[in-house]
Enzyme design. Structure first.
Site, mmCIF file in Angstrom:
data_model
loop_
_atom_site.group_PDB
_atom_site.id
_atom_site.type_symbol
_atom_site.label_atom_id
_atom_site.label_comp_id
_atom_site.label_asym_id
_atom_site.label_seq_id
_atom_site.Cartn_x
_atom_site.Cartn_y
_atom_site.Cartn_z
ATOM 1 N N SER A 173 0.830 -1.203 0.000
ATOM 2 C CA SER A 173 0.000 0.000 0.000
ATOM 3 C C SER A 173 0.871 1.261 0.000
ATOM 4 O O SER A 173 1.653 1.467 -0.929
ATOM 5 C CB SER A 173 -0.961 -0.040 1.189
ATOM 6 O OG SER A 173 -1.954 0.948 1.078
ATOM 7 N N ASP A 219 -9.711 -5.167 -4.948
ATOM 8 C CA ASP A 219 -9.232 -4.000 -4.203
ATOM 9 C C ASP A 219 -9.980 -2.754 -4.667
ATOM 10 O O ASP A 219 -9.917 -2.374 -5.837
ATOM 11 C CB ASP A 219 -7.728 -3.830 -4.440
ATOM 12 C CG ASP A 219 -7.078 -2.839 -3.495
ATOM 13 O OD1 ASP A 219 -7.805 -2.032 -2.875
ATOM 14 O OD2 ASP A 219 -5.837 -2.853 -3.391
ATOM 15 N N HIS A 250 -7.580 -5.489 -0.596
ATOM 16 C CA HIS A 250 -6.415 -4.627 -0.426
ATOM 17 C C HIS A 250 -5.414 -5.167 0.597
ATOM 18 O O HIS A 250 -4.204 -5.045 0.403
ATOM 19 C CB HIS A 250 -6.873 -3.230 -0.009
ATOM 20 C CG HIS A 250 -5.757 -2.237 0.094
ATOM 21 N ND1 HIS A 250 -5.078 -1.756 -1.013
ATOM 22 C CD2 HIS A 250 -5.187 -1.638 1.186
ATOM 23 C CE1 HIS A 250 -4.146 -0.902 -0.619
ATOM 24 N NE2 HIS A 250 -4.184 -0.815 0.704
#
Length: 319
Positions: A173, A219, A250
């Site tokens: 991320s 995601d 995610h």
């Protein structure tokens, strides 16, 4: 790029060319043996970075690799928030490549810590870092990853086990965006891996580091379409791959994943260790289970037994 980085990159290129020349010479020698039936002398040159036994589909999917691993904690400071270093205990095969990994927004290393021992046991020194702040930007995380690599190779208690010329970055991320930012900041890196990476600029047009991007099919925070555009922004001259994990969200990386491990390990082996033995798993993708999309710049490394290099992968939707 600093003069030191340029020098290391030039030295690395020279070594790679020597290794690839040795591979070509070995192939020619083997062909001659096959034609004459007379055994020739063993190749005098071998890959000096090769670590561990010949890989198999089972070995790259295993939860534990061939190397026993120990760990050491690092306190906050030195430009990043501390972390944990995982390293092979054996010194019989020489030094190992190093990889710094960052967690994502509001995350800590504990959330993805399974990566440490799993990757280290395959023959790498892995530095799972904590960030200075939980909400640090991708650019800041990239700078911290580079600071962590500098600490790892210059000041850490395991610095003599690490080859300072064979370093990589990874992250999830915001940390994945940090890994990509680090690659843009330091082109002398050998590899970068972004897992659902958030990179605000949305461009890797100046990326010169071999880069693997993971997208998660479900995601909604960092969507596959956004990461496809990011992948497409990379120069044609940069080695690259895109993997979309089927049905994943995610934070998929928060749990141990064989799908991630069996593709991350070959990427690091190919580019950090220059190990052509691992090309078989990515060029073409040898195990399509759990992967809904795959793109690549194959062949990723010069060997005599790779795919045709057109980037196609049978049985997968390639966009």
């Amino acid at each position: 790029m600093s003069n030191d980085d340029e020098a290391r990159r030039s030295e690395r290129k020279s070594t790679v060319l020597r290794i690839r020349g040795a591979i070509s010479a070995a192939v020619i020698a083997l062909a001659a043996v096959a034609a004459t039936g007379v055994a020739g002398p063993a190749s005098a040159a071998a890959n000096p970075y090769e670590r561990g036994p010949a890989p198999t589909a089972a070995s790259i999917a295993a939860t534990t690799g061939p190397f026993a691993v120990a760990s050491v904690s690092v306190p906050r400071g030195n430009g990043f928030g501390g972390g944990v270093i995982y390293y092979p205990t054996s010194t019989s095969q020489g030094t190992f490549g190093g990889v710094a990994i960052s967690p994502g927004l509001n995350g800590t290393w504990a959330g993805i810590a399974w990566l440490g021992p799993r990757l280290a046991s395959q023959g790498f020194v892995i530095f799972g870092i904590e960030t200075n702040n939980l909400n640090d930007s991708p650019t800041s995380r990239g700078t911290q990853l580079l600071a962590a690599l500098d600490f790892l190779t210059r000041s850490s208690s395991v610095r003599t086990r690490v080859d300072a010329g064979r370093l990589a970055v990874a992250g999830h991320s915001m940390g994945g965006g940090g890994a990509l930012s680090a690659a843009l900041q330091r082109p002398s890196l050998q590899a970068a891996i972004g897992n659902a990476p958030h990179l605000p600029s949305g461009s890797l047009a100046t990326d010169r580091v071999p880069t693997l991007i993971y997208a998660m099919q479900n995601d909604t925070l960092v969507t596959p379409s956004r990461l496809t555009s990011l992948y497409n922004s990379m120069p044609a001259t940069t080695e690259r791959a895109y993997i979309e994990v089927a049905g994943a969200g995610h934070n998929y990386i928060g749990q141990p994943s064989t799908t991630l491990a069996r593709t991350m390990i070959p990427w690091l082996k190919i580019f950090v260790d220059n190990d052509a033995r691992y090309s078989q798993f990515l060029c073409p993708l040898s195990n399509q289970s759990g992967i809904s999309q795959y793109r690549n710049s194959c062949p990723l490394i010069s060997t005599a037994a790779l795919s045709t290099g057109d980037g196609s992968t049978a049985g997968l939707a390639v966009r």
